[in-house]
Design a protein around this motif. Sequence first.
Motif, mmCIF file in Angstrom:
data_model
loop_
_atom_site.group_PDB
_atom_site.id
_atom_site.type_symbol
_atom_site.label_atom_id
_atom_site.label_comp_id
_atom_site.label_asym_id
_atom_site.label_seq_id
_atom_site.Cartn_x
_atom_site.Cartn_y
_atom_site.Cartn_z
ATOM 1 N N ARG A 197 15.624 15.180 9.618
ATOM 2 C CA ARG A 197 15.402 13.850 10.172
ATOM 3 C C ARG A 197 14.546 12.940 9.299
ATOM 4 O O ARG A 197 14.825 11.745 9.187
ATOM 5 N N CYS A 198 13.497 13.487 8.676
ATOM 6 C CA CYS A 198 12.591 12.608 7.930
ATOM 7 C C CYS A 198 11.807 13.399 6.899
ATOM 8 O O CYS A 198 10.929 14.192 7.255
ATOM 9 N N VAL A 199 12.087 13.159 5.622
ATOM 10 C CA VAL A 199 11.385 13.860 4.544
ATOM 11 C C VAL A 199 10.007 13.265 4.284
ATOM 12 O O VAL A 199 9.263 13.772 3.454
ATOM 13 N N VAL A 200 9.661 12.192 5.002
ATOM 14 C CA VAL A 200 8.317 11.621 4.931
ATOM 15 C C VAL A 200 7.524 12.188 6.102
ATOM 16 O O VAL A 200 7.766 11.841 7.259
ATOM 17 N N SER A 201 6.569 13.083 5.794
ATOM 18 C CA SER A 201 5.899 13.850 6.839
ATOM 19 C C SER A 201 4.442 13.467 7.064
ATOM 20 O O SER A 201 3.860 13.869 8.074
ATOM 21 N N THR A 202 3.848 12.733 6.157
ATOM 22 C CA THR A 202 2.433 12.382 6.280
ATOM 23 C C THR A 202 2.232 10.908 5.977
ATOM 24 O O THR A 202 3.059 10.263 5.302
ATOM 25 N N LEU A 203 1.122 10.380 6.448
ATOM 26 C CA LEU A 203 0.783 9.002 6.104
ATOM 27 C C LEU A 203 0.571 8.837 4.607
ATOM 28 O O LEU A 203 0.875 7.778 4.043
ATOM 29 N N THR A 204 0.067 9.874 3.959
ATOM 30 C CA THR A 204 -0.086 9.810 2.498
ATOM 31 C C THR A 204 1.246 9.555 1.835
ATOM 32 O O THR A 204 1.382 8.663 0.975
ATOM 33 N N GLN A 205 2.262 10.321 2.215
ATOM 34 C CA GLN A 205 3.593 10.132 1.632
ATOM 35 C C GLN A 205 4.163 8.764 1.986
ATOM 36 O O GLN A 205 4.775 8.096 1.134
ATOM 37 N N ALA A 206 3.959 8.334 3.231
ATOM 38 C CA ALA A 206 4.476 7.027 3.645
ATOM 39 C C ALA A 206 3.828 5.902 2.855
ATOM 40 O O ALA A 206 4.495 4.958 2.405
ATOM 41 N N LEU A 207 2.515 5.989 2.660
ATOM 42 C CA LEU A 207 1.810 4.940 1.916
ATOM 43 C C LEU A 207 2.141 4.976 0.433
ATOM 44 O O LEU A 207 2.208 3.923 -0.223
ATOM 45 N N ASP A 208 2.349 6.162 -0.114
ATOM 46 C CA ASP A 208 2.752 6.242 -1.514
ATOM 47 C C ASP A 208 4.063 5.499 -1.747
ATOM 48 O O ASP A 208 4.268 4.897 -2.809
ATOM 49 N N LEU A 209 4.948 5.534 -0.764
ATOM 50 C CA LEU A 209 6.187 4.764 -0.847
ATOM 51 C C LEU A 209 5.931 3.282 -0.588
ATOM 52 O O LEU A 209 6.365 2.418 -1.353
ATOM 53 N N ALA A 210 5.219 2.991 0.495
ATOM 54 C CA ALA A 210 5.029 1.597 0.902
ATOM 55 C C ALA A 210 4.301 0.785 -0.161
ATOM 56 O O ALA A 210 4.615 -0.399 -0.379
ATOM 57 N N GLU A 211 3.331 1.408 -0.829
ATOM 58 C CA GLU A 211 2.500 0.665 -1.769
ATOM 59 C C GLU A 211 3.225 0.285 -3.065
ATOM 60 O O GLU A 211 2.670 -0.433 -3.890
ATOM 61 N N ARG A 212 4.451 0.712 -3.223
ATOM 62 C CA ARG A 212 5.256 0.226 -4.342
ATOM 63 C C ARG A 212 5.747 -1.201 -4.098
ATOM 64 O O ARG A 212 6.275 -1.840 -5.016
ATOM 65 N N PHE A 213 5.561 -1.677 -2.859
ATOM 66 C CA PHE A 213 6.107 -2.964 -2.450
ATOM 67 C C PHE A 213 5.020 -3.799 -1.782
ATOM 68 O O PHE A 213 4.013 -3.270 -1.325
ATOM 69 N N PRO A 214 5.201 -5.102 -1.697
ATOM 70 C CA PRO A 214 4.197 -5.935 -1.022
ATOM 71 C C PRO A 214 4.039 -5.538 0.443
ATOM 72 O O PRO A 214 5.019 -5.153 1.099
#
Length: 276
Positions: free
Chosen positions: A151-168
């Motif tokens: 369902r979701c290979v993003v399991s932690t806020l760390t991983q989510a933020l590592d992705l999100a912070e590539r963008f505004p």
Amino acid sequence: MTDLSRFSINQMTVKQLSLPELVEACRELGIGSLGLWREPVRSYGVEETAKLVRDAGLTVTTLCRGGFFTAIDPDERAAALDDNRRAVDEAATLGTDTLVLVSGGLPAGSKDLHGARERIADALSVLGPYAEDHGVRLAIEPLHPMYAADRCVVSTLTQALDLAERFPARQVGVTVDTYHIWWDDNAPAQIARAGAGGRIHTFQLADWTTPLPEGVLNGRGQIGDGAIDMREWQRYVEAAGYTGAIEVELFNDALWARDGREVLAETAERFVTHTL
């Protein structure tokens, strides 16, 4: 019940109620906000839902869900992007600025978590500007690791933020959901990190109860029935600067089997008891 000004009921919590029934019940109970799901909204009609909610004076806090970006096949990836553009359009029509993303699990036969996460980033690079143009923010929701495969290979806020912070931040942020992150000792620091960057786009509550049901998907407990200290997590997000709605999203077969208005009233009461 006292102050429900920050309370938002996610439609899935009382999915047994039709949209008109949910809107009527919210008005009767003094609930001013709700989070919507694409499937029932599309069944009722996107424009029709927007008018129904608007005429009732309700605010749509989020639309669930977009995402599922991890396919390898080019045609499947293109189809996913097209569907997410439609989700953005629907969010804009409904008047919400937040589309929640469940990023997708491993494709069949794959064991490459890193590659799957990079495909999420590739999709966000296309979808982020499109969402911004429509006044919508994308909120990556990390899901508990038990959902990583399917369902979701993003399991932690760390991983989510590592992705999100590539963008505004105006394009991509995160969803903070107690059910998925309460176990993670790093989560409080990551909430602070998200707040510092203006990336907490929505905050959701659900409790952790055991034993988990078969299939685990519908195991979200009613607030106060499980192991999570809701006030503790509310303090974290508020210390990080979040002042928005607090949305209760429960997947629970026992709750769905009950009268929906009763469940809605109970959920609002639990919100007051366990957060205020």
